[in-house]
Design an enzyme around this catalytic site. Structure first.
Site, mmCIF file in Angstrom:
data_model
loop_
_atom_site.group_PDB
_atom_site.id
_atom_site.type_symbol
_atom_site.label_atom_id
_atom_site.label_comp_id
_atom_site.label_asym_id
_atom_site.label_seq_id
_atom_site.Cartn_x
_atom_site.Cartn_y
_atom_site.Cartn_z
ATOM 1 N N VAL A 15 -19.929 12.796 11.742
ATOM 2 C CA VAL A 15 -20.082 13.427 10.431
ATOM 3 C C VAL A 15 -19.669 12.467 9.320
ATOM 4 O O VAL A 15 -20.378 12.318 8.313
ATOM 5 C CB VAL A 15 -19.252 14.733 10.348
ATOM 6 N N ALA A 44 -10.124 6.168 6.553
ATOM 7 C CA ALA A 44 -9.246 6.033 7.720
ATOM 8 C C ALA A 44 -10.070 6.167 8.990
ATOM 9 O O ALA A 44 -10.783 7.151 9.165
ATOM 10 C CB ALA A 44 -8.155 7.100 7.684
ATOM 11 N N LYS A 106 -13.064 23.352 11.785
ATOM 12 C CA LYS A 106 -13.014 24.776 12.134
ATOM 13 C C LYS A 106 -11.761 25.129 12.920
ATOM 14 O O LYS A 106 -11.173 26.180 12.730
ATOM 15 C CB LYS A 106 -14.253 25.195 12.916
ATOM 16 N N ILE A 137 -25.572 25.461 6.926
ATOM 17 C CA ILE A 137 -25.926 26.755 6.336
ATOM 18 C C ILE A 137 -24.906 27.153 5.276
ATOM 19 O O ILE A 137 -23.721 27.275 5.585
ATOM 20 C CB ILE A 137 -25.964 27.866 7.403
ATOM 21 N N LYS A 206 -15.122 29.927 14.432
ATOM 22 C CA LYS A 206 -15.969 30.167 13.259
ATOM 23 C C LYS A 206 -15.935 31.643 12.855
ATOM 24 O O LYS A 206 -15.943 31.976 11.674
ATOM 25 C CB LYS A 206 -17.399 29.717 13.572
#
Lengths: 432, 432
Positions: A15, A44, A106, A137, A206
């Site tokens: 990500v 980092a 999460k 989303i 989630k």
């Protein structure tokens, strides 16, 4: 002259790497729209020597994450390390230093959300986490802002792409669970150890985050009942299909009672669920995710898209970064609606309709006996089918909605009934 | 002690009445979550004597709308009158007086959006309009905030519930257009004069609003090409169905080119479209709406829900009111991303795949002749079927994507071809 907003990035894996590339690609567009120039000034990483495909200035790289948080030139901290520690401490330090934080974590939010929300509110800065609930989303912002005044009764969704890929494969191609999992692993949709996905832990985290925001109460991962998909058989899938249902791993958060002072009870659970084929969630296939929201005035809403992957997740993170940057320029932030610890209604008391597949001896009076056990536990039958299996018979029931404990009681009694050879299938069915 | 935020309401029809009821019902919950008490202090109505079911304090009612805007005690103005004037002047006056405005007025925004956005920005106050694009579905806020940094290529959707109800009825029950429209009118889903809905004007206004926000350029209702559903026949629907498509009235906004400086071209159109049944928009039925968004990093997203009706629309308005109230307390507002006038690509140049149903004489060489005309206009055929009709033959083609002018050229030439009895069906087909 554009304002420069300096970003410190914690983590540069899938990500983080996508985010670096995306900021590079979208910098001038963001400048054009907002008058803000995003600049990554500190990153980092775990290993400084690793080759990276994203355009990272080597001078910004450090293996000491605390440097990112402490650097006075960093305006906004983005955390994409994952896990509880050191992410939690780093975020708390950033907030205490008055820096807005954007996170996709999460696990951390589902376990320590309340602590982080309070710290952000105390510091008067943004804590944004769109990417933590359903990837690309937009669901956290609509729940926090658009639907803040709505009386929401239920938020439920397909929030794990790995399991949805496996279930779609089993349903559309008749694959076994094992083969579908193996293919998901081959394609990179499932980890080598798939436990967090297939046993519902990821979906549970989630669900806790969404329940907390939707109902303004504190819900943690440990409050979530979860059952995974590893016990599902091709036979379950094909029975469901013949009856007009698709099996989905649903995360379901429900509010019981309409009180707004935190006295309502909340149920949060993750389990394979038979979804009627005319329900919008039934046609969410492959690695796609969707969250279905039911509000008293808004009616039914659904939010659909990519729940995972580097670019989709980075897209949600970048949306938060721009939001935080705009708020920062205006000396403003948006509080996370957060209330007291939720009163959790246990799975025993939660209601579903049920699917039950009972294998029995083919003897006179068997149907009446089995139906008697089911009725004796207060379960009312909506539809029933009987089929010969050669050596005996199979009774397939769909019940009306009833509490879980009633169905578990019926199953326990059926297992002790002499004409019953076994309970070959049991699933919750999505109802109104 | 909660902050009191005072609301002046312009209009108290279906949406306004629902909003009054909703604020009454949700007041304590909103106080609990935000610390803000919403109070309706002035309501402009057309007829002060009309009986209303909503809990309206008679002392707050006036028939002079300018009183609402000029009242110094009014903090936020909500406009639910509809139409261009007097709504435009009232909103401009409110903004000039430094009052944030919430509106559900699609016609006004699609025609005068840029003027209003500029006025709000000049005054440094919010202009929020979630309810104007797709009723209860949060789409404006996600586009303005969550997806602000996304490179969006296409935003398209089913944004008119009346036509979707009629099309669903025709498709699922085999009704004729006339019967389906009559039932929609009986159920209150269609107006007595249904032109604005069935001819695509309503969807066109919503498309202009969404295109403007998604692509950061100025798009007005007059830029939108539109074709309605009144010419569709039961035969079109059943042909589409047999080929694996559902016919939907889609509003489609596309960006051509990736430049972020306003030099990209934009195409905006509304027309009946054959949507492949495995596309998420195909299963949006009845009076539901959905908006499908395609972004470079986010991938495909869809937002689904109720696009009209008093309560759903009021829910979106209330979300905006709470947002404006929170921003007002913080002395903050969110600018509408707005750019120069869009360069509009005309319908002639826009591409689609096409469905074409040609009735011909049943003579040797006819297929070759018709296919020759189609190919001669640069259209390439993806699939083709021939059926005898008794007195002749029917040729059904699906083409690959091509520019509209190529297909219109082919149709014009076919109509002049002696073996062609007529073009019995023509529809655009949704492609990649």
């Amino acid at each position: 002259m554009a304002d420069v907003v300096k970003i410190g990035l914690l983590g540069c894996g899938t990500v983080g790497g996508s985010l670096v590339g995306l900021i590079h690609k979208r910098r001038s567009a963001i400048e054009h729209t907002t008058g803000i120039t995003l600049e990554i000034v500190k990153v980092a990483v775990r290993s400084a020597s690793r080759e990276r495909s994203c355009p990272l200035d080597p001078d910004t790289v450090t293996t000491d994450a605390s440097q990112v948080v402490q650097d006075p030139s960093v305006d906004i901290v983005v955390e994409v390390i994952g896990g509880i520690e050191p992410a939690r401490t780093l975020i708390l330090d950033a907030l205490a230093a008055g820096k807005p934080v954007v996170t996709a974590n999460k696990e951390l939010l589902a376990n320590c959300g309340a602590e982080l929300y309070a710290a952000a509110d105390k510091a008067g800065v943004d804590l944004l986490f769109e990417a933590s609930a359903a990837g690309a989303i937009p669901i956290v912002r609509p729940l926090r802002e658009s639907l803040l005044a709505e009386d929401l009764s239920r938020v439920m969704g397909i929030v794990n792409g790995t399991t949805n890929f496996i279930l779609s494969k089993m349903s559309l191609e008749g694959s076994s669970y094992g083969d579908a999992l193996a293919e998901a692993q081959r394609l990179g949709y499932a980890e080598r150890d798939p436990t967090a996905d297939v046993e519902g832990f990821d979906a549970g985290a989630k669900a806790a985050i969404m329940a907390g925001i939707a109902f303004g109460a504190r819900v943690v991962a440990g409050d979530v009942y979860h059952e995974g998909i590893s016990q599902l058989t091709a036979a379950d899938i094909s029975f469901a299909k013949r009856l007009g249902y698709s099996i989905k791993l649903l995360a379901i958060a429900e509010k019981f009672g309409t009180a707004d002072d935190g006295t309502s009870e909340i149920g949060v659970r993750v389990h394979p669920t038979m979804v009627p084929n005319d329900h919008p969630l039934a046609s969410v296939n492959g690695s796609f995710n969707a969250v279905f929201v039911e509000g008293a005035a808004s009616g039914e809403l659904m939010f659909y898209g990519r729940g995972a992957g580097g670019d989709p997740t980075a897209s949600a993170v970048l949306g938060d970064v721009v939001d935080a940057a705009l708020n920062l320029r205006q000396g403003n932030y948006r509080r996370v609606p957060s209330g007291p610890k939720a009163k959790i209604r246990s799975i025993d008391q939660l209601e579903s309709a049920f699917y039950l597949n009972v294998e029995v001896e083919d003897l006179p009076g068997v149907l009446s006996q089995v139906a008697g056990v089911i009725g004796g536990h207060g379960l009312s039958i909506e539809s029933m089918e009987q089929h010969g299996t050669g050596s005996g018979a199979r009774l397939v029931f769909i019940t009306h909605a009833a509490a879980e404990h009633a169905m578990q009681g019926a199953i326990a009694e059926l297992k002790k009934t002499s004409v019953v050879k076994g309970v070959a299938g049991f699933l919750r069915v999505l109802g109104e």
